[in-house]
Design a protein around this motif. Sequence first.
Motif, short mmCIF file in Angstrom:
data_model
loop_
_atom_site.label_atom_id
_atom_site.label_comp_id
_atom_site.label_asym_id
_atom_site.label_seq_id
_atom_site.Cartn_x
_atom_site.Cartn_y
_atom_site.Cartn_z
N ILE B 159 0.84 -1.20 0.00
CA ILE B 159 0.00 0.00 0.00
C ILE B 159 0.87 1.25 0.00
N LYS B 160 0.56 2.13 -0.94
CA LYS B 160 1.28 3.41 -1.00
C LYS B 160 0.57 4.40 -0.08
N CYS B 161 1.21 4.70 1.03
CA CYS B 161 0.63 5.68 1.95
C CYS B 161 1.73 6.07 2.95
N ASP B 162 1.44 7.04 3.80
CA ASP B 162 2.39 7.39 4.84
C ASP B 162 2.43 6.26 5.88
N LYS B 163 3.62 6.05 6.42
CA LYS B 163 3.78 4.96 7.40
C LYS B 163 4.69 5.41 8.53
N VAL B 164 4.46 4.88 9.71
CA VAL B 164 5.39 5.10 10.80
C VAL B 164 5.61 3.78 11.53
N VAL B 165 6.87 3.43 11.62
CA VAL B 165 7.23 2.14 12.22
C VAL B 165 8.41 2.33 13.17
N ILE B 166 8.61 1.33 14.00
CA ILE B 166 9.81 1.31 14.81
C ILE B 166 10.80 0.41 14.06
N ASP B 167 12.10 0.62 14.27
CA ASP B 167 13.08 -0.27 13.66
C ASP B 167 13.13 -1.55 14.49
N GLU B 314 -5.56 18.12 5.42
CA GLU B 314 -5.72 19.57 5.26
C GLU B 314 -4.98 20.12 4.04
N SER B 315 -4.21 19.21 3.38
CA SER B 315 -3.43 19.68 2.24
C SER B 315 -4.33 19.91 1.02
N GLU B 316 -4.01 20.93 0.25
CA GLU B 316 -4.78 21.22 -0.96
C GLU B 316 -4.10 20.61 -2.19
N GLU B 317 -2.90 20.11 -2.00
CA GLU B 317 -2.12 19.53 -3.10
C GLU B 317 -2.82 18.32 -3.73
N GLU B 318 -2.74 18.21 -5.02
CA GLU B 318 -3.27 17.03 -5.69
C GLU B 318 -2.21 15.93 -5.77
N GLU B 319 -0.97 16.36 -6.02
CA GLU B 319 0.12 15.40 -6.18
C GLU B 319 0.50 14.85 -4.81
N GLU B 320 0.58 13.55 -4.72
CA GLU B 320 0.83 12.95 -3.42
C GLU B 320 2.23 12.36 -3.34
N THR B 321 2.92 12.65 -2.25
CA THR B 321 4.15 11.92 -1.97
C THR B 321 3.97 11.26 -0.60
N TYR B 322 4.61 10.13 -0.43
CA TYR B 322 4.43 9.38 0.80
C TYR B 322 5.75 9.18 1.52
N THR B 323 5.70 9.22 2.84
CA THR B 323 6.88 9.11 3.66
C THR B 323 6.74 7.93 4.60
N THR B 324 7.84 7.25 4.87
CA THR B 324 7.86 6.26 5.95
C THR B 324 8.82 6.77 7.02
N LYS B 325 8.30 7.00 8.23
CA LYS B 325 9.18 7.42 9.32
C LYS B 325 9.54 6.20 10.16
N VAL B 326 10.83 6.08 10.45
CA VAL B 326 11.30 4.94 11.23
C VAL B 326 11.83 5.44 12.57
N LEU B 327 11.20 5.01 13.65
CA LEU B 327 11.64 5.43 14.99
C LEU B 327 12.70 4.48 15.52
N GLU B 328 13.59 5.02 16.33
CA GLU B 328 14.63 4.21 16.95
C GLU B 328 14.09 3.56 18.23
N PRO B 329 14.28 2.26 18.39
CA PRO B 329 13.88 1.62 19.65
C PRO B 329 14.87 1.97 20.76
N THR B 330 14.42 1.92 21.99
CA THR B 330 15.29 2.20 23.14
C THR B 330 15.21 1.03 24.11
N LEU B 331 16.35 0.66 24.69
CA LEU B 331 16.33 -0.40 25.69
C LEU B 331 16.14 0.21 27.08
N ILE B 332 15.07 -0.20 27.76
CA ILE B 332 14.81 0.26 29.13
C ILE B 332 15.33 -0.84 30.06
N VAL B 333 16.43 -0.56 30.75
CA VAL B 333 17.08 -1.61 31.54
C VAL B 333 16.43 -1.73 32.92
N ARG B 334 15.99 -2.95 33.25
CA ARG B 334 15.45 -3.23 34.59
C ARG B 334 16.15 -4.48 35.14
#
Lengths: 339, 339
Positions: B159-167, B314-334
């Motif tokens: 699917i072509k769309c915006d995405k946000v994932v963790i690495d 809210e965008s008025e643009e017709e032309e679409e570009t899509y981004t995938t953002k990749v978040l960095e995971p963090t180790l929480i030490v317990r």
Amino acid sequence: MKRKITLKHIARELGVSISTVSKALKNSEEIGRDTKEKIQAFAKLYNYKPNNIAISLKNKRTKNIGVIIPDIVHHFFTTVFRGIEKYANAKGYNVIVCVSDESFDKEVINMELLANGSIDGFIMALSAGTQLKNDYNHLKEVTAQGIPLVLFDRVTPEIKCDKVVIDDKKGAYNAVTTFIREGRKKIALITTKDYFSVSRDRAAGYREALLDNDLEINEDLILEFPSMEVDEKGIEEFFTNKKVDAVLSVNEIFAIHSMRFVQSLGIKIPEDISFIGFTDGLLSKYSTPGLTAVAQHGEDMGKIAAEMLIEKVESEEEEETYTTKVLEPTLIVRGSTGN
Amino acid sequence: MKRKITLKHIARELGVSISTVSKALKNSEEIGRDTKEKIQAFAKLYNYKPNNIAISLKNKRTKNIGVIIPDIVHHFFTTVFRGIEKYANAKGYNVIVCVSDESFDKEVINMELLANGSIDGFIMALSAGTQLKNDYNHLKEVTAQGIPLVLFDRVTPEIKCDKVVIDDKKGAYNAVTTFIREGRKKIALITTKDYFSVSRDRAAGYREALLDNDLEINEDLILEFPSMEVDEKGIEEFFTNKKVDAVLSVNEIFAIHSMRFVQSLGIKIPEDISFIGFTDGLLSKYSTPGLTAVAQHGEDMGKIAAEMLIEKVESEEEEETYTTKVLEPTLIVRGSTGN
């Protein structure tokens, strides 16, 4: 296709609350004449019809059930959801769940969204916001149009419909009696403001058990939070300043955080202090020690709610009678009590 | 007012799956000619129009965002929901959440329900059923009609769309590297079947970290469950029969139940065995010892997803570009690691 106008649109256009719109359209005395006329004129202009689709669909079943729960963080609601789903799926119904997030407005928006012909009936627990506002017009509208409704756990006498609840008062009463049998004297209650019907009933059980056992009610030992969200600081202050030997908590997260904090002070559970919490979720099972819990039988509650709803949906009867089923709470004994 | 006919109605009437109907209406080669003709004729007869309302509403905003999550039991999804909600509310949007309960059919039903003009766009994580079926026609339909969609956590390249994932791969890689630095040699992985995109990525990170450190991959040490539901017996059998000194788990409940069980055998954590689990929920925080966790930053993920969606809405643009953002995971030490 023309878009259906909703209470929400009217409220937004006129800059008033959804509740005001709903009352104005019912010609309620609570709303000033000017506002009422403005709202009624607007509704007429845009041809507002409350749930007009629902009426026309009386005999066309969607085989969908709409569930509205206040919160997706608390395990209890998810277990009720599972119970609803198991029974409903076995009967060929799909379950659509929306979350009001404890907000009156969201509860109304969700109901409007689902009542547009997508579902055959509602199963819901009232949001904190709705209980605080004490405004049930959106529910009255739905039931007036013949859409079956079952309320569970957080209910109100204001609405005539089938209901399924746990005997919260008895659950609290039994918990406090357990503490007293262990010889505890300074029994605290951690609860929420009493616009939550369940907290009110649990507090009543707590008080009654103390009085029945000739123990004084010490208002200083009742810690009351505005919502079900855990307030870590509030809990820590309470246990730093008060001497208590037993704690009844209306939800498990308050209890678990309290246990954690008193343990960090070197206080031993259950030797020095014992804990009981509603409602037997995963945290109760996996904490150390395990939390003795008042089980609310969420899955049974969900199953019964689904049974009641589907019976109403499929019934051909015009005359309606309503039942309230009251489930017995059970104490699940773990390491946080007994010494 | 005539009721809108949906994919679900057609599927029910003709006794075929929703996926078959969807494919037949797209003239897919996968569906036999007879079935296709039957479905197309039925759709024409009842005037089926995919999301016709959505098109007519292109410029009429509802200020509602639809969120579809696979599950309400897992803390991670509820934190994402909170993140979405905080940002969206601040921007004047309401959030309506539906739960697919890991089912393809329910995901489709929820999408149809919400795509009828009630919302401005979707934020969702794919259900297990959808990932297993690998059928994304319902998403393609929605995006083809110009309804903005953001996928988070469980995504697909289809699917072509915006995405946000963790690495996820990196999160697992770092966890295994932590074990190796502690001197652990027999490192187990508790995971789910790899149709879950996140499990696939985490398993890849696990394998890569072992290979990069010249440790052999022992398939016997990989315990794979069909779903995210905890299988207590399966876990207990595994730890009764295998000798391991470290465990990476793709969710916290697998890890917590494992810790509980090995402790009951007298095995010490972290002296004899250490544990790391995705995704830093309440159980990780409140278990004894606390579970070292790969934090997925659910709230940030939700905020970013809402930002991306509202920008598109809210965008008025017709032309679409899509981004995938990749978040960095963090180790929480317990307390479950380190010795």
